[in-house]
Design an enzyme around this catalytic site. Structure first.
Site: not given
Ligand code: BV8
Length: 237
Positions: A55, A91, A115, A181-182, A207, A209
């Site tokens: 971290y 994020n 998170h 984006g997840t 996203n 994909e």
């Protein structure tokens, strides 16, 4: 249809073009580690030097990366949105925070780091959270308790994500849910689209994909976030 109550969920993909590596890229490794092997309380108890360094390295990188056009597009939307607007990010970087500091949001906006946050630490005894922009030593004394230590204020695997009550209440009341984006690999965030559908919301996936839950979305637009996010939000208002 004019939407009123918006929930946006972002993941590592929105920060990718800012130079922050995602978790499950081709090799699935983050600086040589599988995220699931380092981001756990057991790993921290077993090897605090490794976990604190993992971290510390990411925290040191933060001043070198900057919000991109996708972060800014969300901030621009939040500045003109009339209604409730909850931005939930998985994020732990501060790129959304910085984008909204430049373009202040309208009333009714909230940002939740479900998170945790790299730039914060919390006491292992009291749970008290404090700002911590520097390195954390493996055995960092806590200012909150004589026997306490400071750990990254990060939700590890097996730990309960933060502010779930507020997130679930917003999902139950939203009429538009956008995931950006997840990969849909991590729960409970991956299940948010189902809660939004249950509320009758229109659901959109933006996203690079298809995600693991792409079939649950009413609308899917694939491409890099800095292209698809501004395009989608400019079509909204
Ligand atoms: C909990 C902090 C319960 C750490 C993180 C089986 C089934 C269901 C659940 C589980 C299960 N086994 C275990 C679980 C639970 C577990 C879980 O989901 N495990 C997974 C691996 C199966 N979940 C938990 O443990 C959660 N807690 O369940 O608690 C509980 C109940 C009661 C009491 C106590 C506890 C806690 C999970 C939180 C873990 N912490 N982060 C850190 O950052 O160091 S998760 C970590 O993954 C990050 O937060 C990351 O954001 C998150 C999710 O990943 P993504 O953000 O989606 O990133 P990823 O790399 O996967 O994908 C990036 C996407 O972006 C890709 O789709 C890619 O295509 C796209 N992309 C790339 N470039 C771009 C792009 N998109 C657009 N533009 C681009 N340029």
């Amino acid at each position: 249809m004019a939407h009123r109550n918006l929930v946006i969920l972002t993941g590592a993909g929105i920060s990718a073009e800012s130079g922050v590596p995602t978790f499950r890229a081709d090799d699935g490794l983050w600086m040589g580690h599988r995220i699931e092997d380092v981001a756990t309380p057991e790993a921290f108890a077993r090897d605090p030097v490794l976990v604190q360094d993992f971290y510390n390295q990411r925290r040191r990188q933060l001043p070198t990366v900057h919000p991109n056009a996708a972060h800014r597009a969300i901030a621009d939307l939040a500045a003109r949105w009339r209604g409730d607007f909850l931005l939930v990010t998985q994020n732990v970087d501060d790129l959304h925070d910085r984008a909204h500091a430049v373009t202040p949001p309208a009333h009714g906006f909230d940002l939740i780091h479900m998170h945790g946050e790299l730039l914060k630490a919390h006491c292992t005894r009291t749970g008290q959270v404090c700002d911590w922009p520097g390195d954390l030593a493996p055995d960092q004394p806590s200012p909150h308790h004589p026997q306490g230590r400071l750990r990254p204020h990060i939700v590890w695997f097996g730990e309960m994500p933060l502010h779930m009550d507020r997130i679930e209440a917003a999902l139950a009341a939203c009429d538009l849910f956008v995931a950006i984006g997840t990969s849909g690999a991590v729960w409970p965030a991956a299940g948010f689209v189902q809660l939004a559908r249950r509320a009758g919301a229109h659901t959109v996936e933006l996203n690079l994909e298809p995600s693991q839950v792409t079939d649950l979305f009413d609308e899917v637009r694939h491409g890099p976030a800095t292209a698809v996010v501004p395009a989608f939000f400019s079509s909204l208002t």
